[in-house]
Write a protein that holds these residues in place. Structure first.
Motif, PDB file in Angstrom:
ATOM      1  N   ASP A  93       1.004  -1.356   0.164  1.00 51.42           N
ATOM      2  CA  ASP A  93       0.000   0.091   0.003  1.00 51.42           C
ATOM      3  C   ASP A  93       1.034   1.169   0.176  1.00 51.42           C
ATOM      4  N   PRO A 111       2.689   3.979  -1.887  1.00 50.60           N
ATOM      5  CA  PRO A 111       2.896   4.641  -2.997  1.00 50.60           C
ATOM      6  C   PRO A 111       4.388   4.081  -4.126  1.00 50.60           C
ATOM      7  N   PRO A 131      -2.089   1.693  -3.624  1.00 44.08           N
ATOM      8  CA  PRO A 131      -2.839   3.399  -4.265  1.00 44.08           C
ATOM      9  C   PRO A 131      -3.191   3.510  -5.435  1.00 44.08           C
ATOM     10  N   GLY A 139      -6.344   6.898  -4.275  1.00 41.65           N
ATOM     11  CA  GLY A 139      -6.012   6.023  -3.303  1.00 41.65           C
ATOM     12  C   GLY A 139      -5.368   5.874  -2.499  1.00 41.65           C
ATOM     13  N   MET A 140      -4.204   7.323  -2.461  1.00 44.84           N
ATOM     14  CA  MET A 140      -3.695   7.621  -1.495  1.00 44.84           C
ATOM     15  C   MET A 140      -4.811   7.669  -0.237  1.00 44.84           C
ATOM     16  N   ASP A 200      -6.520   5.039   1.264  1.00 44.85           N
ATOM     17  CA  ASP A 200      -5.647   4.303   2.140  1.00 44.85           C
ATOM     18  C   ASP A 200      -5.335   5.107   3.984  1.00 44.85           C
ATOM     19  N   ASN A 201      -5.284   6.212   3.546  1.00 46.43           N
ATOM     20  CA  ASN A 201      -5.319   7.041   4.637  1.00 46.43           C
ATOM     21  C   ASN A 201      -6.328   6.771   5.771  1.00 46.43           C
ATOM     22  N   SER A 213      -2.544  15.134  -0.974  1.00 46.59           N
ATOM     23  CA  SER A 213      -3.182  13.689  -0.498  1.00 46.59           C
ATOM     24  C   SER A 213      -3.591  14.176   1.351  1.00 46.59           C
ATOM     25  N   SER A 216      -1.981   6.061   7.043  1.00 45.45           N
ATOM     26  CA  SER A 216      -1.708   4.872   7.314  1.00 45.45           C
ATOM     27  C   SER A 216      -0.677   4.244   7.647  1.00 45.45           C
ATOM     28  N   GLU A 240       2.479   4.917   5.092  1.00 47.41           N
ATOM     29  CA  GLU A 240       2.647   6.451   4.983  1.00 47.41           C
ATOM     30  C   GLU A 240       4.100   6.966   6.344  1.00 47.41           C
TER      31      GLU A 240
END
Length: 370
Positions: free
Chosen positions: A83, A85, A109, A186-187, A190-191, A272, A351, A354
């Motif tokens: 997950d 990027p 993402p 997508g980012m 994911d967050n 993001s 996430s 990240e």
């Protein structure tokens, strides 16, 4: 040379979203390989869940992972699902394929915020077909060369890019505005911006207390009654932006790399983050609005409200009052968020992977000589 009658595919998934996606689709993959890759081949698919490691440069060591897992587990091919990027130069990457070493990597993402399971299944089938095309004597791309196939390829937000440093490696990269918007979506997904509300206890308490005060205060009643819906909408937008900006600045969530190339890459991360915060604050606003509306209906008698305003009241009068009170409450919530620990806000905003990326960036900056 005869094509192998059996191919074993191993899928190594990161914890979190990749794990959930792979568990949902792994049982369907052998059937998909038989239908879209080779019906004459027997397909065996296994999956493992563990953190996909990064090397010192922050890249996924695909070849090293392929050698280790294929030897240890007897897999013919390895597909990594993360997950995080990924990029090829300045281009965001959907997938990386190394035919020579039998390994591919998929970045979730880049698949966007919707239809993630379907897109992941289709992409795994696509990269596996490319990995085994030469061994099985089939075409790499099943799309064909017809007019419709070329049209789909032209309209798709992805493009195949050959790695100039590794001749056997290719990337499926996102291109154009549509591709970058898909990566951003997508980012943000994911967050998981909806997690922001329960983690910001101080901000939520300040927002709720201020909104409650507005609901029971006659001066708020008169002010809300005098404002037009357009101005109330503008106040709402400003309130959400103010709180999102305050959270970002006060908690040092803006990524500021020193290198020019890193600044270009950091742009998508900053957008993001801003979008995640804006959606999270909007979720807080929606919850606050619903609770304030319930409180207004229960506490405020319509006759008393009409007497105070000097005209008959209806649903619109209650809605305007709650609208203004919630907006002012959100601004107060921004100040209340100052009581939150910075690390708590980071955990609510980002996430797990990240946060690891940001911690790695901070460590690199601290190690650099002044």
């Amino acid at each position: 040379m005869d094509a192998p009658d059996r191919v074993s595919v191993g899928v190594l998934a990161d914890r979190g979203l990749p794990e959930r996606v792979i568990r949902a689709i792994v049982d369907d993959l052998p059937e998909g390989f038989a239908a879209r890759v080779s019906a004459e081949t027997r397909w065996r698919v296994e999956h493992r869940v563990e953190q996909v490691p990064l090397d010192e440069a922050g890249d996924i060591p695909m070849r090293a992972l392929s050698q280790r897992h294929r030897q240890e587990r007897g897999w013919d091919l390895l597909v990594l699902v993360t997950d995080l990027p990924r990029r090829a130069g300045s281009r965001p990457v959907v997938a990386g394929i190394d035919v020579e070493h039998g390994v591919a990597m998929i970045s979730l993402p880049a698949l966007g915020a919707v239809l993630v399971r379907r897109r992941t299944r289709a992409l795994i089938i696509r990269v596996v077909r490319q990995l085994v095309a030469q061994r099985l004597g089939i075409e790499e791309d099943q799309g064909g060369r017809g007019v419709l196939a070329r049209l789909r390829e032209a309209l798709a937000p992805t493009q195949r890019v050959v790695d100039g440093h590794q001749s056997a490696a290719t990337h499926l990269a996102l291109v154009g505005l549509r591709g970058r918007l898909r990566l951003l979506a997508g980012m943000v997904r994911d967050n998981r911006p909806w997690r922001l509300v329960p983690h910001l206890a101080g901000a939520t308490a300040a927002a709720a207390g201020t909104a409650a005060y507005g609901v029971i205060t006659s001066s708020f009643w008169k002010l809300a009654d005098a404002l037009s819906p357009l101005r109330l909408a503008g106040i709402t937008v400003v309130a959400v932006v103010v709180m999102a900006a305050w959270l970002m600045v006060y908690n040092h969530l803006w990524d500021r790399p020193s290198e020019t190339a890193d600044r270009r890459k950091a742009l998508v991360y900053n957008v993001s983050t801003a979008t995640t915060l804006a959606i999270g604050v909007a979720c807080m606003y929606a919850i606050l609005f619903a609770l304030a509306l319930l409180a207004a209906v229960v506490l405020i008698d319509s006759g008393h409200l009409a007497q105070t305003l000097g005209h008959p009241v209806g649903v619109g009068s209650y809605m305007n009052l709650v609208w203004l009170s919630s907006s002012v409450g959100i601004v107060a919530g921004a100040l209340g968020s100052s009581l939150e620990d910075e690390e708590t806000v980071r955990k609510a905003t980002y996430s797990r992977r990240e946060r690891e990326r940001q911690e790695g960036n901070r460590s690199q900056r601290e190690d650099q000589p002044a």
